[in-house]
Write a protein that holds these residues in place. Structure first.
Motif, short mmCIF file in Angstrom:
data_model
loop_
_atom_site.label_atom_id
_atom_site.label_comp_id
_atom_site.label_asym_id
_atom_site.label_seq_id
_atom_site.Cartn_x
_atom_site.Cartn_y
_atom_site.Cartn_z
N ASP A 135 0.83 -1.21 0.00
CA ASP A 135 0.00 0.00 0.00
C ASP A 135 0.87 1.25 0.00
O ASP A 135 0.57 2.24 -0.71
CB ASP A 135 -0.94 0.00 1.21
CG ASP A 135 -2.09 -0.98 1.06
OD1 ASP A 135 -2.37 -1.39 -0.09
OD2 ASP A 135 -2.70 -1.34 2.08
N ASP A 136 1.94 1.23 0.79
CA ASP A 136 2.87 2.37 0.80
C ASP A 136 3.48 2.58 -0.58
O ASP A 136 3.56 3.72 -1.07
CB ASP A 136 4.00 2.13 1.81
CG ASP A 136 3.55 2.22 3.25
OD1 ASP A 136 2.42 2.71 3.50
OD2 ASP A 136 4.32 1.81 4.13
N LEU A 137 3.92 1.49 -1.20
CA LEU A 137 4.56 1.58 -2.50
C LEU A 137 3.59 2.10 -3.56
O LEU A 137 3.92 3.03 -4.32
CB LEU A 137 5.08 0.20 -2.92
CG LEU A 137 5.72 0.10 -4.31
CD1 LEU A 137 6.93 1.02 -4.43
CD2 LEU A 137 6.11 -1.35 -4.61
N VAL A 138 2.40 1.56 -3.58
CA VAL A 138 1.41 1.96 -4.58
C VAL A 138 1.00 3.42 -4.37
O VAL A 138 0.86 4.18 -5.34
CB VAL A 138 0.19 1.03 -4.53
CG1 VAL A 138 -0.94 1.57 -5.42
CG2 VAL A 138 0.58 -0.38 -4.96
N SER A 139 0.85 3.84 -3.12
CA SER A 139 0.49 5.24 -2.84
C SER A 139 1.55 6.19 -3.36
O SER A 139 1.23 7.23 -3.95
CB SER A 139 0.30 5.44 -1.33
OG SER A 139 -0.82 4.71 -0.86
N ARG A 140 2.81 5.83 -3.16
CA ARG A 140 3.90 6.70 -3.62
C ARG A 140 3.90 6.81 -5.15
O ARG A 140 4.12 7.88 -5.71
CB ARG A 140 5.24 6.16 -3.13
CG ARG A 140 6.42 7.03 -3.53
CD ARG A 140 7.66 6.72 -2.72
NE ARG A 140 7.41 6.89 -1.29
CZ ARG A 140 8.34 6.74 -0.35
NH1 ARG A 140 9.58 6.42 -0.70
NH2 ARG A 140 8.05 6.90 0.92
N ILE A 141 3.63 5.69 -5.82
CA ILE A 141 3.60 5.71 -7.29
C ILE A 141 2.43 6.56 -7.78
O ILE A 141 2.58 7.34 -8.73
CB ILE A 141 3.51 4.27 -7.84
CG1 ILE A 141 4.77 3.49 -7.48
CG2 ILE A 141 3.30 4.28 -9.35
CD1 ILE A 141 4.66 2.00 -7.71
N LYS A 142 1.28 6.42 -7.15
CA LYS A 142 0.10 7.18 -7.58
C LYS A 142 0.27 8.68 -7.32
O LYS A 142 -0.16 9.51 -8.11
CB LYS A 142 -1.14 6.67 -6.84
CG LYS A 142 -1.63 5.31 -7.34
CD LYS A 142 -2.90 4.88 -6.61
CE LYS A 142 -3.45 3.57 -7.17
NZ LYS A 142 -4.67 3.13 -6.46
N GLU A 143 0.91 9.00 -6.22
CA GLU A 143 1.12 10.41 -5.87
C GLU A 143 2.15 11.08 -6.77
O GLU A 143 2.04 12.27 -7.09
CB GLU A 143 1.56 10.51 -4.40
CG GLU A 143 0.46 10.15 -3.41
CD GLU A 143 0.99 10.01 -1.99
OE1 GLU A 143 2.21 10.27 -1.79
OE2 GLU A 143 0.21 9.65 -1.09
N ASN A 144 3.18 10.31 -7.17
CA ASN A 144 4.26 10.88 -7.99
C ASN A 144 4.62 9.94 -9.13
O ASN A 144 5.69 9.31 -9.13
CB ASN A 144 5.50 11.14 -7.12
CG ASN A 144 5.25 12.15 -6.02
OD1 ASN A 144 5.13 13.34 -6.30
ND2 ASN A 144 5.18 11.67 -4.79
N PRO A 145 3.75 9.81 -10.12
CA PRO A 145 4.05 8.93 -11.26
C PRO A 145 5.37 9.33 -11.93
O PRO A 145 5.66 10.51 -12.10
CB PRO A 145 2.86 9.17 -12.20
CG PRO A 145 1.77 9.70 -11.33
CD PRO A 145 2.45 10.51 -10.27
#
Length: 326
Positions: free
Chosen positions: A138-148
């Motif tokens: 969840d942390d990893l996916v959130s970071r990717i979504k926030e800063n593609p």
């Protein structure tokens, strides 16, 4: 009559010597090509297998790493080798299913080989450095979504399982245009790709359990998920089933033995016998299982069917993610 008898005796002796010579395979060491670098899943699988072959093979089986172009260089060298049984290879998910699925132009096809059998299957583990502040998927996916475009992943080269697996996992988590949302960092082999994450030069990696098990045990990598239905001993990470993504169970690596098309029947028969004995060897089984791998024994036809199915699965995903490579 005496002349005829001598002629027949000589002919019989010559025929017997020819049969005896033919039956002597292997008469010299066998090169086992590993098309990826040291420390990766292919290298580990091949060397584990080669370490027990002295018990069953009358000549040395010599693992040789021929790296380059994401497994293409070594694989093509085997496809073009003399089909005499003295140049064999560790066929791998990347070299024989992902590469053909991703690359429009390859110097070989999966039909250019005689397959002996698949001997190992590996679940995929996604992991980050133990020093990373990413604690979960969840942390990893959130970071990717926030800063593609700001999060990087490492691989063993273009067309490897590692190249495809990370975007595939992130896509399953609902990230749009997952391939474009990530930075791909290719390295020469799975060992180098894992080291890049450990040293902080890449943010995460998704690769076979065997390539990461030692680093996880040593506490330098933190596993985030594993693509199995059941937990894997030694890898303290939730399964994809527990995370609500059972479709990712199809994401696995595999290793098999293959040679150039046209191998003599004797070579194929002997390799089949050796592979069966290796697959029952306690030393081989223990080491494979300690790395989170699943030893298997597949017939030639079962192996071909499995490889072709893997190709179809990956080809569909490549098209979906827009990851075709010229």
């Amino acid at each position: 009559m005496k002349i005829l008898a001598k002629f027949l005796a000589a002919a019989f002796a010559l025929a017997c010597s020819a049969v005896a010579a033919h039956a002597q395979y292997p008469e010299r060491p066998i090169t086992l090509v590993i098309p990826y670098g040291a420390g990766g899943a292919t290298d580990i699988a091949g060397r584990n297998l080669a370490s027990v072959t002295p018990k069953y093979v009358p000549q040395p089986v010599l693992p040789v790493n021929r790296t380059g172009a994401g497994g293409v260089t070594g694989t093509a060298s085997v496809a073009n080798a003399e089909p005499d049984g003295y140049t064999m290879m560790v066929a791998r998910v990347g070299s024989h299913t992902v590469n053909p699925a991703m690359k429009a132009t390859l110097p070989y096809s999966i039909e250019d080989f005689d397959y002996i059998g698949v001997f190992e299957i590996n679940p995929v583990v996604c992991a980050v450095s133990a020093e990373s502040d990413i604690e979960s998927m969840d942390d990893l996916v959130s970071r990717i979504k926030e800063n593609p475009g700001s999060v990087s992943y490492s691989s063993s080269g273009v067309g490897s399982l590692l190249h495809l697996s990370s975007p595939l996992v992130i896509d399953a988590y609902g990230v749009e245009k997952a391939n474009e949302a990530l930075i791909h960092l290719p390295f020469r082999g799975g060992g180098a790709a894992a080291t890049a994450v450990i040293t902080g030069n890449a943010d995460f990696i998704c690769t076979n359990s065997s390539a990461l098990a030692g680093h996880i045990k040593n506490g330098v990598l933190r596993p985030l998920l594993v693509t199995t239905e059941e937990p894997v001993p030694g890898i303290d990470a939730p399964t994809v089933n527990e995370l609500g993504h059972p479709e990712l169970n199809a994401l696995v690596g595999w290793s098999g033995i293959a040679g150039p098309k046209g191998l003599p029947e004797e070579v194929k028969t002997k390799w089949g016998e050796w592979l069966q004995k290796v697959g029952e060897d306690e030393d081989f089984l223990k080491k494979a299982r300690d790395l989170g791998s699943v030893p298997v024994q597949m017939s030639v036809q079962e192996s071909i069917d499995f490889i072709n199915n893997q190709y179809e699965v990956f080809r569909e995903l490549v098209v979906k993610l827009g990851m075709e490579v010229e």
